[in-house]
Design an enzyme around this catalytic site. Structure first.
Site, PDB file in Angstrom:
ATOM      1  N   GLY A  46       0.832  -1.192   0.000  1.00 36.89           N
ATOM      2  CA  GLY A  46       0.000   0.000   0.000  1.00 36.89           C
ATOM      3  C   GLY A  46       0.865   1.240   0.000  1.00 36.89           C
ATOM      4  N   ASN A  84       2.200   1.085   4.067  1.00 33.96           N
ATOM      5  CA  ASN A  84       2.843  -0.149   4.549  1.00 33.96           C
ATOM      6  C   ASN A  84       2.783  -1.252   3.507  1.00 33.96           C
ATOM      7  OD1 ASN A  84       3.484   0.739   7.262  1.00 33.96           O
ATOM      8  ND2 ASN A  84       1.296   0.620   7.708  1.00 33.96           N
ATOM      9  N   GLY A 144      -7.477  -0.170  -9.073  1.00 32.48           N
ATOM     10  CA  GLY A 144      -6.399  -0.509  -8.159  1.00 32.48           C
ATOM     11  C   GLY A 144      -6.405  -1.992  -7.824  1.00 32.48           C
ATOM     12  N   ASP A 195      -5.549  -3.563  -5.209  1.00 32.54           N
ATOM     13  CA  ASP A 195      -6.062  -3.853  -3.866  1.00 32.54           C
ATOM     14  C   ASP A 195      -7.582  -3.955  -3.875  1.00 32.54           C
ATOM     15  OD1 ASP A 195      -6.086  -1.111  -4.548  1.00 32.54           O
ATOM     16  OD2 ASP A 195      -6.124  -0.489  -2.440  1.00 32.54           O
TER      17      ASP A 195
END
Length: 259
Positions: free
Chosen positions: A8, A11, A107, A109
């Site tokens: 990310g 992190n 994205g 994620d």
């Protein structure tokens, strides 16, 4: 042994799946300057400290920071002798590709969280991810990502407030004792916390209205546990949603003969 890597903006998380369960969840600060050699030394140190002695033979990467992907690829190629799957790249197959406007890049994620939530909780969901940005991902009846909402993240909003108003202090995100603050810090804490509670409620309600049906709300991300304290804000809080999704996508590619 499968190494799952989720990068990310703030992190990067590393987890090892042994075929039955995740053996570990480790986090480090995301830094595009970190080399493959540095990643390997850090990983081996963490494995040694926790008593994990395994041979990694497969890797999958999800990254919202394109500049770190090259060194993560090198890590997998050089030290684990495996070609990693990178979610969002053409050679990584998806069980249900996103249905969005042509040319839109979703994205990775959000793709991973969408499929993971569908596998665990079924169709017609909203996944609220409290990361650097607060994202709302709408999951269709077949598990496909069909759009969503992006809002500034909680910590990002706090930082912007601190930088934009010189007299206001930087505060931690916490649930205030009462709505009406009687000092500056308490006022900011209340504005941020209850402001985001209102944001989540209103956006999720409008998504359900637009979809014409009830939607189950799944929370994930670093600050989800804090907001999960509010009754009826979410249906479920799932801390390892992304790692579960990476494993599922790797399994799907394996079943399709792509790895």
């Amino acid at each position: 042994m499968l190494l799952c890597i989720d990068t990310g903006n703030t992190n990067t998380q590393f987890s090892i799946w042994d075929g039955r369960r995740f053996l570990c969840h480790w986090r480090s600060a995301t830094d595009h300057r970190r080399t493959a050699d540095q990643y390997y030394v850090w990983l081996r140190s963490m494995m040694s400290l926790t008593g994990i002695d395994v041979d990694i033979d497969a890797c999958i990467i999800s990254s919202t920071v394109p500049r770190v992907v090259f060194n993560l690829r090198v890590l997998c190629n050089r030290y684990f002798e495996t070609r990693p799957l990178v979610v969002g790249k053409p050679d990584c197959l998806l069980p249900a590709p996103p249905r969005v406007d042509p040319g839109t890049v979703v994205g990775p994620d959000r793709i991973v969280n969408t499929w993971s939530a569908f596998d665990r909780y079924g169709p017609d969901l909203v996944v609220v991810d409290f990361g650097t940005a607060t994202t709302f991902d709408v999951v269709d009846s077949d598990g496909a990502y069909v759009g969503g909402v992006i809002a500034p993240g909680v910590n990002l909003s706090l930082e912007a407030l601190h930088m934009g108003a010189a007299s206001l202090p930087h505060v931690d995100v916490t649930r205030p004792a009462q709505v009406i603050g009687t000092n500056t810090v308490a006022c900011i804490e209340s504005g941020v916390f209850w402001g985001y509670v209102g944001l989540v409620r209103e956006i999720c309600a409008r998504i359900a209205e637009e979809r014409g049906q009830a939607m189950k709300i799944i929370a994930t991300g670093g600050l989800a546990a804090l907001f999960h304290q509010i009754e009826d804000l979410f249906d479920t809080w799932d801390d390892d949603l992304t790692m579960h999704g990476l494993r599922l996508i790797h399994d799907y590619n394996k079943e399709m003969g792509n790895v």
